[in-house]
Scaffold this motif. Structure first.
Motif, mmCIF file in Angstrom:
data_model
loop_
_atom_site.group_PDB
_atom_site.id
_atom_site.type_symbol
_atom_site.label_atom_id
_atom_site.label_comp_id
_atom_site.label_asym_id
_atom_site.label_seq_id
_atom_site.Cartn_x
_atom_site.Cartn_y
_atom_site.Cartn_z
ATOM 1 N N UNK A 274 50.720 34.749 34.188
ATOM 2 C CA UNK A 274 50.746 33.441 34.987
ATOM 3 C C UNK A 274 49.429 33.289 35.570
ATOM 4 N N UNK A 275 48.393 32.588 34.913
ATOM 5 C CA UNK A 275 47.047 32.577 35.847
ATOM 6 C C UNK A 275 46.936 31.089 36.233
ATOM 7 N N UNK A 276 45.779 31.223 37.379
ATOM 8 C CA UNK A 276 45.465 29.928 37.961
ATOM 9 C C UNK A 276 46.793 29.436 38.604
ATOM 10 N N UNK A 277 47.417 30.307 39.409
ATOM 11 C CA UNK A 277 48.810 30.120 40.193
ATOM 12 C C UNK A 277 48.393 29.738 41.626
ATOM 13 N N UNK A 278 48.920 28.288 41.757
ATOM 14 C CA UNK A 278 48.556 27.854 43.063
ATOM 15 C C UNK A 278 50.080 28.202 43.991
ATOM 16 N N UNK A 279 51.012 28.453 43.358
ATOM 17 C CA UNK A 279 52.089 28.695 43.952
ATOM 18 C C UNK A 279 52.956 30.034 43.189
ATOM 19 N N UNK A 280 52.419 30.834 43.733
ATOM 20 C CA UNK A 280 53.162 32.203 42.911
ATOM 21 C C UNK A 280 54.565 32.148 43.093
ATOM 22 N N UNK B 205 41.580 39.462 31.575
ATOM 23 C CA UNK B 205 42.920 39.606 31.792
ATOM 24 C C UNK B 205 43.710 39.418 30.702
ATOM 25 N N UNK B 206 43.843 38.394 29.847
ATOM 26 C CA UNK B 206 44.326 37.812 28.992
ATOM 27 C C UNK B 206 44.306 39.086 27.695
ATOM 28 N N UNK B 207 42.887 39.678 27.549
ATOM 29 C CA UNK B 207 42.700 40.669 26.503
ATOM 30 C C UNK B 207 43.373 41.996 27.121
ATOM 31 N N UNK C 44 35.443 41.924 34.419
ATOM 32 C CA UNK C 44 36.570 42.694 35.079
ATOM 33 C C UNK C 44 36.345 44.233 34.671
ATOM 34 N N UNK C 45 36.572 45.022 35.610
ATOM 35 C CA UNK C 45 36.981 46.592 35.295
ATOM 36 C C UNK C 45 38.307 46.976 35.420
ATOM 37 N N UNK C 46 39.136 47.499 34.698
ATOM 38 C CA UNK C 46 40.488 47.917 34.457
ATOM 39 C C UNK C 46 40.448 49.479 34.510
ATOM 40 N N UNK C 47 41.457 50.266 35.153
ATOM 41 C CA UNK C 47 41.581 51.451 35.290
ATOM 42 C C UNK C 47 42.460 51.849 33.899
ATOM 43 N N UNK D 134 44.381 44.685 42.566
ATOM 44 C CA UNK D 134 45.561 45.454 42.321
ATOM 45 C C UNK D 134 45.168 46.162 40.932
ATOM 46 N N UNK D 135 45.031 45.212 39.701
ATOM 47 C CA UNK D 135 44.667 45.863 38.313
ATOM 48 C C UNK D 135 43.028 46.287 38.420
#
Length: 174
Positions: free
Chosen positions: A82-88, A69-71, A38-41, A22-23
């Motif tokens: 919310x990272x490492x979400x096993x239950x979104x 992603x944090x940066x 990671x590459x962001x737009x 998505x991002x």
């Protein structure tokens, strides 16, 4: 945009999204030392800043953990992470309760199967153009742009235009 999508978009106060696919385009590049790239737009990034300026809150719910992603969240003003979400869905429920929001006030952008349960609980469910078929089926709106290539910006524009917040005076503020 249909009238039904426009009406849904007018209600949105919080835009949530997945990260990978998505991002980003969904590529996960692991360097030899184990760090992740990671590459962001840049248009997505500017759109996130415009969203914040317009009073639209933003957040990411992702199954992975990433310092990149944090940066990016700090740079673009993403408020909830919310990272490492096993239950979104649990994180969504927590956000709704904590901030007194109804599901109808939330939009979520997804691309893959773990996103469907969240999409089923929000007012505006969005699939990126390159999402898997099940995500597109669960979506109220499918973007023209693929994930990592301006899809987030497209959704932000859709929401801000529906809310009459997308105008020259607002867009060109320094």
């Amino acid at each position: 945009m249909t009238d039904a999508i426009d009406e849904r978009a007018r209600q949105i106060r919080l835009l949530l999204m997945d990260c990978d696919g998505v991002l980003t385009e969904g590529f996960i590049c692991l360097l030899p030392d184990g760090t992740e790239f990671k590459a962001f737009n840049s248009q997505d990034g500017h759109g996130l800043k415009l969203a914040r300026r317009a009073g639209l809150r933003t957040g990411v719910i992702t199954g992975r953990r990433s310092t990149a992603l944090e940066q990016r969240a700090r740079e673009t003003g993403i408020e909830f992470l919310c990272q490492a979400a096993s239950d979104k869905v649990s994180y969504l429920a927590e956000l709704l309760a904590t901030h007194g929001l109804a599901g109808e006030a939330v939009a979520f952008i997804g691309d893959d199967l773990p996103d469907v349960p969240v999409m089923q609980r929000v007012g505006l469910a969005v699939a990126v153009a390159n999402a898997v078929p099940e995500v597109k089926q669960a979506a109220h709106y499918v973007t023209e742009r693929p994930g990592g290539r301006g899809a987030v910006r497209e959704v932000i524009e859709l929401i801000l235009k529906a809310q009459n917040k997308w105008n020259a005076e607002f867009l060109f503020l320094a």
